[in-house]
Design an enzyme around this catalytic site. Sequence first.
Site, PDB file in Angstrom:
ATOM      1  N   GLU A  52      -5.619  -5.310  10.532  1.00 26.57           N
ATOM      2  CA  GLU A  52      -4.633  -4.253  10.739  1.00 26.57           C
ATOM      3  C   GLU A  52      -4.961  -3.493  12.021  1.00 26.57           C
ATOM      4  O   GLU A  52      -5.826  -2.591  12.006  1.00 26.57           O
ATOM      5  CB  GLU A  52      -4.663  -3.271   9.575  1.00 26.57           C
ATOM      6  N   LYS A  61       0.056   4.179  -0.394  1.00 26.44           N
ATOM      7  CA  LYS A  61      -0.682   5.353   0.094  1.00 26.44           C
ATOM      8  C   LYS A  61      -0.483   6.526  -0.879  1.00 26.44           C
ATOM      9  O   LYS A  61      -0.339   6.307  -2.087  1.00 26.44           O
ATOM     10  CB  LYS A  61      -0.250   5.707   1.515  1.00 26.44           C
ATOM     11  N   HIS A  73      -9.569   0.571   4.581  1.00 19.33           N
ATOM     12  CA  HIS A  73      -8.323   0.854   5.300  1.00 19.33           C
ATOM     13  C   HIS A  73      -8.645   1.813   6.444  1.00 19.33           C
ATOM     14  O   HIS A  73      -9.507   2.688   6.312  1.00 19.33           O
ATOM     15  CB  HIS A  73      -7.299   1.471   4.341  1.00 19.33           C
ATOM     16  N   GLU A 111      -7.278   4.344   7.495  1.00 26.06           N
ATOM     17  CA  GLU A 111      -7.163   5.780   7.161  1.00 26.06           C
ATOM     18  C   GLU A 111      -8.419   6.255   6.431  1.00 26.06           C
ATOM     19  O   GLU A 111      -8.837   7.398   6.579  1.00 26.06           O
ATOM     20  CB  GLU A 111      -5.886   6.022   6.334  1.00 26.06           C
ATOM     21  N   ASN A 120       0.866  -1.186   0.000  1.00 31.20           N
ATOM     22  CA  ASN A 120       0.000   0.000   0.000  1.00 31.20           C
ATOM     23  C   ASN A 120       0.898   1.230   0.000  1.00 31.20           C
ATOM     24  O   ASN A 120       1.430   1.604   1.043  1.00 31.20           O
ATOM     25  CB  ASN A 120      -0.894  -0.026   1.249  1.00 31.20           C
ATOM     26  N   SER A 141       3.079  -2.121  10.514  1.00 32.50           N
ATOM     27  CA  SER A 141       4.535  -2.070  10.698  1.00 32.50           C
ATOM     28  C   SER A 141       5.229  -3.400  10.399  1.00 32.50           C
ATOM     29  O   SER A 141       6.177  -3.779  11.095  1.00 32.50           O
ATOM     30  CB  SER A 141       4.884  -1.571  12.108  1.00 32.50           C
ATOM     31  N   GLY A 156       1.863   2.335  10.782  1.00 34.62           N
ATOM     32  CA  GLY A 156       2.732   3.509  10.641  1.00 34.62           C
ATOM     33  C   GLY A 156       3.356   3.979  11.932  1.00 34.62           C
ATOM     34  O   GLY A 156       3.933   5.063  12.000  1.00 34.62           O
TER      35      GLY A 156
END
Length: 250
Positions: free
Chosen positions: A166, A11, A94, A96, A9, A212, A172
Amino acid sequence: MNSMYIVANWKMNGDQIFNSHLITTIEKNSVINDASHMIICPSMPYLQQINTQKPSYMILGAQNISQYDNGAYTGEISAPMYSSVGVNHIVIGHSERREYFAESDALLAEKVNAVLANNSTPIFCCGEPLAIREAETQNAFVENQLINSLFHLSSEQLLKVVIAYEPIWAIGTGKTASSAQAQEIHAFIRSVLAIKYGADIADQISILYGGSVKAANAVELFSQPDVDGGLVGGASLIATEFTAIINALQ
Ligand code: PEP
């Protein structure tokens, strides 16, 4: 038997020079080049660039999708549009997107439907925030995400879905779930699927871990029986890290 996947990903990162160098370096250094389960999800403007440059064993994916097929939805991209440029794997939900763009479980269910209706593959993300993990209620939290966005599907439809667990506190942040924590909740997710769809179906669903993942922890994470690969953010932008993660699937 479920399949192993590594999903990159990227991003909202990259440019044409950076992308080109990254793909070339990954191709040169990966020992896995026939698994067909390396999915690269660049930013949308670069899909054509990567599609032209990538070797055939890399699969092109997208980071988001509209729940609609066409119409007056400015800025949105639909499943048929993605398919027409060779993109048939779509990340949905996701954290985000859930957090910064207020995507609800109900909306994500519609997006899953749109992707499946187009014969494409949804890579459905779920996972809990830190406060839920600290309260030790992550299982119920993730179970609700699955129920709300996936459990309307038939068995046949579910078999086309890839799930990515996740934990938000690990995305991150450099903090990774331990392999024991990952295995525990992946096994839980599979058990929830088994209760609804039967063990035979549940065993065929790929459940990826994201949060991560890096070269240093990939082998241990992927060796867990219910971890079927990874969804990789930051480390997918570093060629040496990403190739080591890909090679950890061996
Ligand atoms: C992600 O973007 O889904 C992700 C897991 O990011 P990172 O690997 O950087 O934690």
